[in-house]
Write a protein that holds these residues in place. Structure first.
Motif, PDB file in Angstrom:
ATOM      1  N   SER A  60      28.717  56.094  39.758  1.00  9.01           N
ATOM      2  CA  SER A  60      27.900  55.679  40.899  1.00  9.01           C
ATOM      3  C   SER A  60      27.817  54.149  40.935  1.00  9.01           C
ATOM      4  O   SER A  60      27.977  53.480  39.906  1.00  9.01           O
ATOM      5  N   TYR A  61      27.579  53.626  42.127  1.00  6.84           N
ATOM      6  CA  TYR A  61      27.454  52.182  42.313  1.00  6.84           C
ATOM      7  C   TYR A  61      26.017  51.734  42.061  1.00  6.84           C
ATOM      8  O   TYR A  61      25.063  52.386  42.488  1.00  6.84           O
ATOM      9  N   GLU A  62      25.889  50.605  41.379  1.00 12.96           N
ATOM     10  CA  GLU A  62      24.576  49.983  41.205  1.00 12.96           C
ATOM     11  C   GLU A  62      24.588  48.709  42.033  1.00 12.96           C
ATOM     12  O   GLU A  62      25.543  47.933  41.984  1.00 12.96           O
ATOM     13  N   ALA A  88      36.533  47.254  55.006  1.00 12.84           N
ATOM     14  CA  ALA A  88      37.100  46.106  54.295  1.00 12.84           C
ATOM     15  C   ALA A  88      36.639  46.173  52.840  1.00 12.84           C
ATOM     16  O   ALA A  88      35.495  45.812  52.513  1.00 12.84           O
ATOM     17  N   HIS A  89      37.492  46.660  51.969  1.00 14.44           N
ATOM     18  CA  HIS A  89      37.189  46.686  50.538  1.00 14.44           C
ATOM     19  C   HIS A  89      37.281  45.240  50.053  1.00 14.44           C
ATOM     20  O   HIS A  89      38.355  44.633  50.109  1.00 14.44           O
ATOM     21  N   THR A  90      36.156  44.706  49.607  1.00 14.75           N
ATOM     22  CA  THR A  90      36.048  43.266  49.394  1.00 14.75           C
ATOM     23  C   THR A  90      35.533  42.949  47.998  1.00 14.75           C
ATOM     24  O   THR A  90      34.496  43.481  47.583  1.00 14.75           O
ATOM     25  N   HIS A  91      36.241  42.109  47.285  1.00 15.38           N
ATOM     26  CA  HIS A  91      35.770  41.619  45.995  1.00 15.38           C
ATOM     27  C   HIS A  91      35.560  40.112  46.076  1.00 15.38           C
ATOM     28  O   HIS A  91      36.231  39.427  46.855  1.00 15.38           O
ATOM     29  N   ALA A  92      34.625  39.615  45.284  1.00 14.93           N
ATOM     30  CA  ALA A  92      34.271  38.204  45.400  1.00 14.93           C
ATOM     31  C   ALA A  92      33.926  37.592  44.053  1.00 14.93           C
ATOM     32  O   ALA A  92      33.380  38.258  43.177  1.00 14.93           O
ATOM     33  N   GLY A 104      32.141  40.502  41.654  1.00 16.07           N
ATOM     34  CA  GLY A 104      32.140  41.951  41.781  1.00 16.07           C
ATOM     35  C   GLY A 104      32.565  42.419  43.155  1.00 16.07           C
ATOM     36  O   GLY A 104      33.130  41.665  43.953  1.00 16.07           O
ATOM     37  N   HIS A 105      32.246  43.676  43.393  1.00 12.33           N
ATOM     38  CA  HIS A 105      32.546  44.336  44.668  1.00 12.33           C
ATOM     39  C   HIS A 105      31.484  43.867  45.665  1.00 12.33           C
ATOM     40  O   HIS A 105      30.291  44.089  45.447  1.00 12.33           O
ATOM     41  N   LEU A 106      31.911  43.179  46.708  1.00 13.10           N
ATOM     42  CA  LEU A 106      30.965  42.589  47.668  1.00 13.10           C
ATOM     43  C   LEU A 106      30.630  43.597  48.753  1.00 13.10           C
ATOM     44  O   LEU A 106      31.499  43.993  49.536  1.00 13.10           O
TER      45      LEU A 106
HETATM   46 ZN    ZN Z   1      35.619  47.444  44.855  1.00 15.68          ZN
END
Ligand code: ZN
Length: 139
Positions: A60-62, A88-92, A104-106
Protein backbone atom coordinates in the motif's frame (compact mmCIF):
# COMPACT_ATOMS: atom_id res chain seq x y z
CA UNK A 1 10.34 -8.54 -19.19
CA UNK A 2 7.77 -6.85 -21.40
CA UNK A 3 9.26 -5.10 -24.46
CA UNK A 4 7.76 -3.15 -27.33
CA UNK A 5 9.63 -1.17 -29.98
CA UNK A 6 8.37 2.40 -30.30
CA UNK A 7 8.49 5.19 -32.83
CA UNK A 8 8.40 8.70 -31.39
CA UNK A 9 5.54 10.68 -32.88
CA UNK A 10 5.66 14.19 -31.43
CA UNK A 11 7.78 16.20 -29.01
CA UNK A 12 6.91 19.22 -26.91
CA UNK A 13 8.36 21.76 -24.52
CA UNK A 14 5.87 22.60 -21.78
CA UNK A 15 5.86 25.47 -19.29
CA UNK A 16 3.67 24.60 -16.34
CA UNK A 17 1.33 27.26 -14.92
CA UNK A 18 1.99 28.74 -11.48
CA UNK A 19 -0.59 27.63 -8.93
CA UNK A 20 -1.70 24.55 -10.87
CA UNK A 21 -1.07 20.94 -9.90
CA UNK A 22 2.21 19.62 -11.37
CA UNK A 23 0.88 16.21 -12.42
CA UNK A 24 -2.52 17.64 -13.34
CA UNK A 25 -0.93 20.06 -15.81
CA UNK A 26 0.85 17.22 -17.62
CA UNK A 27 -2.27 15.02 -17.65
CA UNK A 28 -4.47 17.88 -18.92
CA UNK A 29 -2.00 18.51 -21.75
CA UNK A 30 -1.97 14.80 -22.70
CA UNK A 31 -5.76 14.77 -22.65
CA UNK A 32 -6.01 17.90 -24.83
CA UNK A 33 -3.49 16.53 -27.36
CA UNK A 34 -4.87 12.97 -27.17
CA UNK A 35 -1.44 11.60 -26.25
CA UNK A 36 -1.78 7.93 -25.30
CA UNK A 37 1.84 7.30 -24.37
CA UNK A 38 4.74 9.57 -23.52
CA UNK A 39 7.92 9.93 -21.53
CA UNK A 40 8.84 13.23 -19.92
CA UNK A 41 11.36 14.94 -17.73
CA UNK A 42 10.96 18.26 -16.00
CA UNK A 43 12.46 20.73 -13.55
CA UNK A 44 11.45 23.86 -11.70
CA UNK A 45 10.04 24.66 -8.27
CA UNK A 46 6.90 23.84 -6.29
CA UNK A 47 5.11 25.41 -3.33
CA UNK A 48 4.29 22.08 -1.66
CA UNK A 49 4.40 18.41 -2.52
CA UNK A 50 2.75 15.11 -1.68
CA UNK A 51 4.99 12.08 -2.17
CA UNK A 52 3.77 8.51 -1.97
CA UNK A 53 5.96 5.69 -0.68
CA UNK A 54 4.97 2.15 -1.64
CA UNK A 55 5.31 -0.25 1.27
CA UNK A 56 6.36 -3.48 -0.45
CA UNK A 57 5.31 -5.64 2.53
CA UNK A 58 1.94 -3.99 3.15
CA UNK A 59 1.40 -3.44 -0.59
CA UNK A 60 0.00 0.00 0.00
CA UNK A 61 1.04 3.61 -0.56
CA UNK A 62 1.87 5.87 2.37
CA UNK A 63 1.40 9.60 1.80
CA UNK A 64 3.97 12.16 2.93
CA UNK A 65 3.04 15.86 2.58
CA UNK A 66 5.53 18.75 2.58
CA UNK A 67 4.00 22.20 2.94
CA UNK A 68 7.04 24.26 2.01
CA UNK A 69 8.76 25.72 -1.08
CA UNK A 70 10.90 23.11 -2.80
CA UNK A 71 13.09 22.99 -5.90
CA UNK A 72 12.06 20.40 -8.45
CA UNK A 73 15.65 19.32 -8.95
CA UNK A 74 14.64 16.45 -11.23
CA UNK A 75 11.39 14.94 -12.35
CA UNK A 76 10.82 11.97 -14.62
CA UNK A 77 7.64 10.24 -15.65
CA UNK A 78 5.50 8.64 -18.28
CA UNK A 79 1.95 8.92 -19.49
CA UNK A 80 -0.29 5.93 -19.97
CA UNK A 81 -3.81 4.76 -19.30
CA UNK A 82 -4.98 3.73 -15.85
CA UNK A 83 -8.66 2.81 -15.50
CA UNK A 84 -9.36 4.41 -18.92
CA UNK A 85 -7.92 7.75 -17.79
CA UNK A 86 -4.63 9.33 -18.83
CA UNK A 87 -2.24 9.02 -15.88
CA UNK A 88 1.17 10.66 -15.52
CA UNK A 89 3.31 8.32 -13.41
CA UNK A 90 5.67 10.87 -11.93
CA UNK A 91 8.79 10.60 -9.80
CA UNK A 92 10.64 13.55 -8.34
CA UNK A 93 13.75 14.61 -6.51
CA UNK A 94 12.95 17.78 -4.54
CA UNK A 95 15.44 19.94 -2.71
CA UNK A 96 15.17 22.16 0.33
CA UNK A 97 16.86 25.46 1.19
CA UNK A 98 19.63 23.50 2.93
CA UNK A 99 20.33 21.53 -0.24
CA UNK A 100 18.97 18.37 1.33
CA UNK A 101 16.68 16.27 -0.84
CA UNK A 102 13.37 14.50 -0.68
CA UNK A 103 12.44 12.02 -3.34
CA UNK A 104 9.76 9.62 -4.40
CA UNK A 105 6.57 9.02 -6.32
CA UNK A 106 5.00 12.46 -6.80
CA UNK A 107 1.24 12.45 -6.32
CA UNK A 108 0.67 16.18 -6.32
CA UNK A 109 2.50 19.48 -6.00
CA UNK A 110 1.54 23.11 -6.52
CA UNK A 111 3.59 24.56 -9.36
CA UNK A 112 5.70 27.65 -8.68
CA UNK A 113 7.46 27.33 -12.03
CA UNK A 114 7.98 24.30 -14.22
CA UNK A 115 9.59 23.34 -17.51
CA UNK A 116 9.20 19.97 -19.18
CA UNK A 117 10.25 18.10 -22.28
CA UNK A 118 7.76 15.46 -23.39
CA UNK A 119 8.17 12.85 -26.13
CA UNK A 120 4.95 11.19 -27.30
CA UNK A 121 4.58 7.74 -28.87
CA UNK A 122 1.86 6.20 -31.03
CA UNK A 123 1.75 2.90 -29.15
CA UNK A 124 -0.63 3.28 -26.19
CA UNK A 125 0.73 2.50 -22.74
CA UNK A 126 -1.92 0.72 -20.68
CA UNK A 127 -1.65 -0.25 -17.01
CA UNK A 128 -3.38 -3.13 -15.32
CA UNK A 129 -3.28 -4.78 -11.92
CA UNK A 130 -0.22 -6.98 -11.32
CA UNK A 131 -0.90 -9.80 -8.81
CA UNK A 132 2.73 -10.06 -7.62
CA UNK A 133 3.39 -6.44 -6.75
CA UNK A 134 -0.27 -5.35 -6.39
CA UNK A 135 0.68 -2.34 -8.53
CA UNK A 136 -0.87 -1.16 -11.81
CA UNK A 137 1.91 -2.04 -14.25
CA UNK A 138 2.20 -1.97 -18.05
CA UNK A 139 0.54 -4.78 -19.95
ZN1 ZN B 1 5.87 5.52 -8.84
Amino acid sequence: MHVRELSPSREFFLRLETGQDWRGEIEAFAEAEEIDAAWFHAMGAVQDAELLFYDQDEKSYESIFFDEPLEMAACVGNIGFLDDERFAHTHAVLSRETGGTLAGHLNSATVFAGEAHLRAFETPLVRSFDETTELDLWL
